[in-house]
Enzyme design. Structure first.
Site, short mmCIF file in Angstrom:
data_model
loop_
_atom_site.label_atom_id
_atom_site.label_comp_id
_atom_site.label_asym_id
_atom_site.label_seq_id
_atom_site.Cartn_x
_atom_site.Cartn_y
_atom_site.Cartn_z
N HIS A 60 48.52 45.90 40.46
CA HIS A 60 47.34 45.85 39.57
C HIS A 60 46.33 44.84 40.10
O HIS A 60 45.14 45.13 40.23
CB HIS A 60 47.79 45.48 38.15
CG HIS A 60 46.69 45.33 37.16
ND1 HIS A 60 46.45 46.24 36.16
CD2 HIS A 60 45.74 44.36 37.01
CE1 HIS A 60 45.41 45.85 35.44
NE2 HIS A 60 44.97 44.71 35.94
N GLU A 61 46.83 43.64 40.44
CA GLU A 61 45.91 42.59 40.89
C GLU A 61 45.28 42.92 42.24
O GLU A 61 44.07 42.75 42.43
CB GLU A 61 46.65 41.24 40.99
CG GLU A 61 47.29 40.77 39.70
CD GLU A 61 46.38 40.84 38.50
OE1 GLU A 61 46.90 40.98 37.37
OE2 GLU A 61 45.15 40.79 38.65
N HIS A 109 42.52 45.37 42.03
CA HIS A 109 41.22 44.79 41.64
C HIS A 109 40.41 44.45 42.91
O HIS A 109 39.19 44.62 42.95
CB HIS A 109 41.40 43.53 40.79
CG HIS A 109 41.62 43.79 39.34
ND1 HIS A 109 40.83 44.63 38.58
CD2 HIS A 109 42.55 43.30 38.49
CE1 HIS A 109 41.26 44.65 37.33
NE2 HIS A 109 42.31 43.85 37.24
N TYR A 120 32.84 44.66 35.79
CA TYR A 120 33.94 44.35 34.88
C TYR A 120 33.46 44.16 33.44
O TYR A 120 33.61 43.09 32.83
CB TYR A 120 34.66 43.09 35.36
CG TYR A 120 36.10 42.99 34.94
CD1 TYR A 120 36.54 41.92 34.15
CD2 TYR A 120 37.04 43.93 35.32
CE1 TYR A 120 37.86 41.81 33.76
CE2 TYR A 120 38.36 43.84 34.93
CZ TYR A 120 38.78 42.77 34.14
OH TYR A 120 40.09 42.66 33.77
N GLU A 176 39.89 48.38 35.07
CA GLU A 176 41.23 48.08 34.56
C GLU A 176 42.18 49.27 34.71
O GLU A 176 43.33 49.14 35.13
CB GLU A 176 41.17 47.68 33.08
CG GLU A 176 41.01 46.19 32.90
CD GLU A 176 42.15 45.45 33.57
OE1 GLU A 176 43.31 45.71 33.23
OE2 GLU A 176 41.86 44.62 34.45
N ASP A 192 36.47 40.37 25.35
CA ASP A 192 37.19 40.85 26.53
C ASP A 192 36.29 41.72 27.41
O ASP A 192 36.63 42.84 27.82
CB ASP A 192 38.46 41.62 26.14
CG ASP A 192 39.32 42.00 27.35
OD1 ASP A 192 39.32 41.25 28.35
OD2 ASP A 192 40.00 43.05 27.28
N HIS A 231 40.38 45.68 28.52
CA HIS A 231 41.84 45.87 28.46
C HIS A 231 42.24 46.72 27.26
O HIS A 231 43.42 47.01 27.07
CB HIS A 231 42.54 44.51 28.37
CG HIS A 231 42.44 43.69 29.61
ND1 HIS A 231 41.49 42.71 29.79
CD2 HIS A 231 43.15 43.73 30.75
CE1 HIS A 231 41.62 42.17 30.99
NE2 HIS A 231 42.61 42.77 31.60
C1 LIG Z 1 48.35 39.52 32.27
C2 LIG Z 1 46.86 39.59 32.41
C3 LIG Z 1 46.02 38.84 31.59
C4 LIG Z 1 44.63 38.93 31.74
C5 LIG Z 1 44.05 39.78 32.71
C6 LIG Z 1 44.88 40.54 33.52
C7 LIG Z 1 44.28 41.49 34.55
O1 LIG Z 1 44.67 41.42 35.73
O2 LIG Z 1 43.40 42.29 34.13
C8 LIG Z 1 46.29 40.43 33.39
O3 LIG Z 1 47.12 41.11 34.24
C9 LIG Z 1 47.42 42.43 33.94
O4 LIG Z 1 46.88 43.05 33.08
C10 LIG Z 1 48.57 42.95 34.76
C11 LIG Z 1 48.93 44.35 34.67
C12 LIG Z 1 49.79 43.28 33.98
ZN LIG Z 2 43.30 43.77 35.47
#
Ligand SMILES: Cc1cccc(C(=O)O)c1OC(=O)C1CC1
Ligand SMILES: [Zn+2]
Length: 304
Positions: free
Chosen positions: A145-146, A149, A160, A169, A224, A229
């Site tokens: 996921h990261e 990005h 974003y 996302e 957010d 998200h």
């Molecule tokens: C845990 C977390 C908190 C805030 C932003 C993100 C983000 O990277 O958008 C995040 O990571 C994820 O969503 C990964 C998939 C679990």
């Molecule tokens: Zn993310």
């Protein structure tokens, strides 16, 4: 002085044994992987629970990375390597910039930090507070996921915020699935270590974790970054519909092509539908069952 690429081993966040591509210099071992083609380096650091980046190289004295305090380092490093391999082997993409950029991760960021993020230059992982999360690099879908990005930033550049941000996302969650296709859950391996079976999000059932899965339920909010998200549930559900009807192999080609060829910084959900349909047409034909499945997937979530 002999510097050399070496193979180490250790235990990840879930106490799982794994080998590691490391580097030795002057009797110290580093989480520094020089095995990728075209000099694509993968390197892992620790912030030692501070907040300055990148922090310090993760090091070990004997290349046996077995301390509990090293588990997050082990997984960040091993999983970054797996994500590199996925993008190279499946999509012929050499790192996030397609030019062999060094993939840098820092773990043990902050204190009880329940987050993970790409900061524009590197990946950063907290250790979690032990209740909401354990060390976030302990999940391959989180690492994917990261790093996605970063790929998105270098390709479509989806802003974003609001619908483009929810797409940003969603593409990260979808490639998280492609790396970890055992389930349609996100972050399940590191989310609430004391509770089994739950997750941060679900691609198949976004509403199980409070996300909309139809355009009629789009959440208009400024929090957010415009609900990135939350509203990602809608394109996530469309992705689940697509994958479950045409399969992972075709879906990942269509998603990668849409992300790298058609999407732009201000693309909204309707444009994403068009980009995925065009990608399906390019790859499998506009009259194909694959094309029709993508169309049905987005019809079902109310995006036209
Ligand atoms: C845990 C977390 C908190 C805030 C932003 C993100 C983000 O990277 O958008 C995040 O990571 C994820 O969503 C990964 C998939 C679990
Ligand atoms: Zn993310």
């Amino acid at each position: 002085v002999t510097d050399a690429a070496t193979t180490g081993s250790g235990y990840g966040v879930l106490d799982d044994y794994k080998t590691l591509n490391t580097y030795s210099s002057n009797g110290t071992y580093y989480l520094y992987d020089v095995t990728k083609p075209m000099n694509g380096v993968i390197e892992t650091f620790t912030a030692q629970n501070g907040s300055s980046l990148p922090g310090y190289y993760s090091v070990d004295s004997n290349n046996s990375w077995t301390a509990y305090s090293q588990a997050a380092d082990v997984d960040a490093h091993a999983y970054a390597g797996k994500v590199y391999d996925y993008y190279k082997n499946t999509h012929n993409r050499n790192s996030f910039d397609n030019n062999g950029a060094t993939i840098r991760s820092t773990v043990h960021y902050g204190s009880n930090y329940n987050n993970a993020f790409w900061n524009g230059s590197q990946m950063v992982y907290g250790d979690g507070d032990g209740s909401t999360f354990t060390s976030l690099s302990g999940a391959l879908d989180v690492v994917a996921h990261e790093l996605t990005h970063a790929v998105t930033e270098r390709t479509a550049g989806l802003q974003y915020q609001y619908q483009s941000g929810a797409l940003n996302e969603s593409f990260s969650d979808v490639f998280g699935y492609f790396l970890d296709p055992g389930d349609y859950l996100m972050g399940e391996d590191v989310y609430t270590p004391g509770i089994s079976g739950d997750a941060l999000r679900s691609l198949s059932n976004p509403s199980k974790y409070g996300q909309p899965e139809h355009m009629n339920n789009y959440v208009n909010t400024s929090s957010d970054n415009g609900g990135v998200h939350t509203n990602s549930g809608i394109p996530n559900k469309a992705a689940y519909n697509t994958i479950s009807s045409i399969g992972k192999a075709k879906a990942e080609k269509i998603y990668y092509r849409a992300l790298t060829v058609y999407l732009t910084p201000t693309s909204n959900f309707s444009y994403a539908r068009a980009a995925l349909l065009q990608s399906a047409a390019d790859l499998y034909g506009s009259g194909s069952s694959t094309y029709n499945s993508v169309k049905a997937a987005w019809d079902a979530v109310g995006v036209y």
